[in-house]
Structure formats: structure tokens, C-alpha cells
Design an enzyme around this catalytic site. Sequence first.
Site, PDB file in Angstrom:
ATOM      1  N   GLN A  10       7.084  19.389 -17.335  1.00 19.21           N
ATOM      2  CA  GLN A  10       5.644  19.337 -17.537  1.00 19.21           C
ATOM      3  C   GLN A  10       4.911  19.974 -16.354  1.00 19.21           C
ATOM      4  O   GLN A  10       5.305  19.813 -15.203  1.00 19.21           O
ATOM      5  CB  GLN A  10       5.203  17.889 -17.705  1.00 19.21           C
ATOM      6  CG  GLN A  10       3.909  17.730 -18.474  1.00 19.21           C
ATOM      7  CD  GLN A  10       3.743  16.332 -19.036  1.00 19.21           C
ATOM      8  OE1 GLN A  10       4.714  15.634 -19.299  1.00 19.21           O
ATOM      9  NE2 GLN A  10       2.505  15.915 -19.225  1.00 19.21           N
ATOM     10  N   SER A  95      13.076  16.992 -15.654  1.00 18.88           N
ATOM     11  CA  SER A  95      12.441  15.899 -16.396  1.00 18.88           C
ATOM     12  C   SER A  95      12.571  16.143 -17.899  1.00 18.88           C
ATOM     13  O   SER A  95      13.675  16.134 -18.425  1.00 18.88           O
ATOM     14  CB  SER A  95      10.989  15.727 -15.945  1.00 18.88           C
ATOM     15  OG  SER A  95      10.445  14.517 -16.424  1.00 18.88           O
ATOM     16  N   LEU A  96      11.454  16.386 -18.617  1.00 22.65           N
ATOM     17  CA  LEU A  96      11.575  16.630 -20.055  1.00 22.65           C
ATOM     18  C   LEU A  96      12.498  17.804 -20.336  1.00 22.65           C
ATOM     19  O   LEU A  96      13.109  17.888 -21.407  1.00 22.65           O
ATOM     20  CB  LEU A  96      10.202  16.877 -20.683  1.00 22.65           C
ATOM     21  CG  LEU A  96       9.618  18.293 -20.575  1.00 22.65           C
ATOM     22  CD1 LEU A  96      10.026  19.170 -21.739  1.00 22.65           C
ATOM     23  CD2 LEU A  96       8.125  18.250 -20.460  1.00 22.65           C
ATOM     24  N   ARG A 120       8.484   9.933 -26.137  1.00 19.65           N
ATOM     25  CA  ARG A 120       8.554   9.795 -24.678  1.00 19.65           C
ATOM     26  C   ARG A 120       7.167   9.961 -24.061  1.00 19.65           C
ATOM     27  O   ARG A 120       6.751   9.201 -23.190  1.00 19.65           O
ATOM     28  CB  ARG A 120       9.527  10.837 -24.126  1.00 19.65           C
ATOM     29  CG  ARG A 120       9.845  10.759 -22.634  1.00 19.65           C
ATOM     30  CD  ARG A 120      10.915  11.801 -22.319  1.00 19.65           C
ATOM     31  NE  ARG A 120      11.334  11.806 -20.920  1.00 19.65           N
ATOM     32  CZ  ARG A 120      10.799  12.568 -19.970  1.00 19.65           C
ATOM     33  NH1 ARG A 120       9.804  13.390 -20.289  1.00 19.65           N
ATOM     34  NH2 ARG A 120      11.258  12.524 -18.729  1.00 19.65           N
ATOM     35  N   HIS A 204       8.315   8.573 -13.582  1.00 21.59           N
ATOM     36  CA  HIS A 204       9.525   8.438 -12.770  1.00 21.59           C
ATOM     37  C   HIS A 204       9.401   7.379 -11.666  1.00 21.59           C
ATOM     38  O   HIS A 204       9.776   7.614 -10.514  1.00 21.59           O
ATOM     39  CB  HIS A 204       9.941   9.797 -12.187  1.00 21.59           C
ATOM     40  CG  HIS A 204      10.257  10.797 -13.255  1.00 21.59           C
ATOM     41  ND1 HIS A 204      11.353  10.670 -14.076  1.00 21.59           N
ATOM     42  CD2 HIS A 204       9.604  11.919 -13.657  1.00 21.59           C
ATOM     43  CE1 HIS A 204      11.370  11.681 -14.925  1.00 21.59           C
ATOM     44  NE2 HIS A 204      10.311  12.434 -14.708  1.00 21.59           N
ATOM     45  N   GLN A 253      16.450   8.027 -16.695  1.00 27.72           N
ATOM     46  CA  GLN A 253      15.602   9.118 -16.214  1.00 27.72           C
ATOM     47  C   GLN A 253      14.116   8.769 -16.276  1.00 27.72           C
ATOM     48  O   GLN A 253      13.318   9.253 -15.472  1.00 27.72           O
ATOM     49  CB  GLN A 253      15.886  10.375 -17.046  1.00 27.72           C
ATOM     50  CG  GLN A 253      15.244  11.647 -16.542  1.00 27.72           C
ATOM     51  CD  GLN A 253      14.684  12.470 -17.682  1.00 27.72           C
ATOM     52  OE1 GLN A 253      13.852  11.995 -18.439  1.00 27.72           O
ATOM     53  NE2 GLN A 253      15.154  13.697 -17.788  1.00 27.72           N
TER      54      GLN A 253
END
Length: 315
Positions: A10, A95-96, A120, A204, A253
Site C-alpha cells: 500500500q 505487506s499486502l 483484510r 502491523h 502478518q
Amino acid sequence: MTRAFTFPGQGSQVVGMGRELAESRPVAARVFEEVNDALGQDLRSVMFDGPQEELTLTHNAQPALMAVSIAVMRVLEEDFGVKLQDAAAYVAGHSLGEYSALTAAGALSLSDAAKLLRLRGEAMQRAVPVGEGAMAAILGLEMEAVEEVVKEAAQGDICTAANDNANGQIVISGHKAAVERAIPIAKEKGAMKGVLLPVSAPFHCALMQPAAEEMKAALAETTINAPAVPVIANVTAAPESDPVKIRDLLVEQVTGRVRWRESVLKMGELGVDTLVEAGAGKVLTGMVRRIDKSISGISLQTAEEIEAFAASLKN
């Protein structure tokens, strides 16, 4: 030459991403159609035409970025005959982007990845009321110093290092008051800069636990196959191919640290000398130079770039 494909997270989203590829390559257009069908939403029009504010919403940005990455990979494979496992030894995503990596490697279906990333994004937004959490970039300090900063700033709140992006580029996350306290502490310890990030939730960190629980339930119902090549997992910075372990790591995660710097260093240790960033922007390609100058970075976004890369593999 040993390559790994990497996939952006992102922040790389921009209105118009994927349009040129969809207009010139029908296989890319089909990817965006499949994501639209999976979500029951015309996400493609948001990606191509905006507005930027709507594209930046977490629940749109996450599946949209994944879609662009997979469009690049499908063009590479179907139009130029380049199979992932023949061109790369590993995949990794920020991440994503880890979902994009797993989809590219065949561990997740495109439809499942789109639905999981929509959930998510929504779950992360639900986890913390707006205004209660924050994230900040701390520039010019290494991880050991940042660990001291967040410990001092917490004062009973949650404050943690969330993204270890590159040398001297670390993002912290937690309760807003604690993150705001951390910035002047970081400057006292020698940071060049500390700046609050324009994000909608504190990703996170432990505040995301409700989102982790939602993802655990969804992932339990999702088929995960062994990837064609190992994925370097965000939370361990180590290669993984076991579907059961991958499922657990995707849950972890949500609240765990994105160990991107360590992931790049690990790929270097494993013999990777070229990272190929597939998808929107060139953020990860830029980070490579800061982390390990012996590893080169290539960005694939346009049909022309994909064609040139495919041709280079034959030389």
C-alpha cells in the site's frame, strides 16, 4: 543470474495504474474483469479513473494493487511464455504484496486473493476507531535505536516498529499519543526526520489483533497450494513453501512486523542478485539500492517493459 519477483504494498497506488496494460494486452484486461467479478464491484474504473481518495481507501487499494501485479505476471506468462518458476527462484511482497506474491506463485487463486484483500482492508479499518491509532516514518535511525524509541514512547500504550523497510527507514505504529511521543524522542536520538503518515489505521501492530482474528477465520476456509517457488515471508524473512505454515504466517502478518530489509538481505544470502518488481510504482526497486547495492532492481509496469524483460531472458 538468480532472480526473485517482488510485489509492492500500500502506498504505491495511483489513478491510472494498469490502464495502459489493459488497453494493450487483453490478458491483463481479463485479470481486472476477474477481480471485478470476485468483488462484485467495478474496481477497475476506480483504478483507471479515480478519484484518488476512493482508490486510496484501504479496502480498495489492497485488491487493486494485487490486480495490477497479477496483470503484469499474466502478460509475462501468457503473452511471452515466461513461467515464474523458470525466471525466478523466490517471490516476496511488501505487506499486502505477500498476497500478490502467493497468487503469482499459484498458492492462491486470483479470486480468493481479491476477496481476502478486500476483507483484510475492511478488517484493518474496523479494528481501531479512527483517530485512536497512527503510524510514523522514522528516518535516519537503525532498528536498535528505534526499538529504544518505541519502548520509551509507549508509556503503557502500544508503540512498535511496524515496517523495517530499509536502512534508516523504519515505520512505527500504535496508539496515536504514543506514536506522537516517539517522534521527538527519535530526534533526540539522532533521527533526521520523524513524520506522521496519512494512513487510516495503525497497521502491523497489536492493535490489529481483531483484524488478525477475522483473517484467521477467512484463511481457514481458503485453499492454499504449495507455491511454485518459495515465498520469503514478511514476518520471518525466511523462505516458506508449506501451505499450512503460509496460512499461519498470513495471520501473524496482520499484527507482525514487515521485515522487508531482512527479507532482501536473506534473498541476497540465498544467491539472488536481481529483484524484479511487478506492479504499480517503483518503491521496492528504490529500496533495494539502500539495502544491498550488490542486488540490482528492475521494475515491470508497462507492456514495453514486460516485453523487454522477456527478451532479456532469451539473451
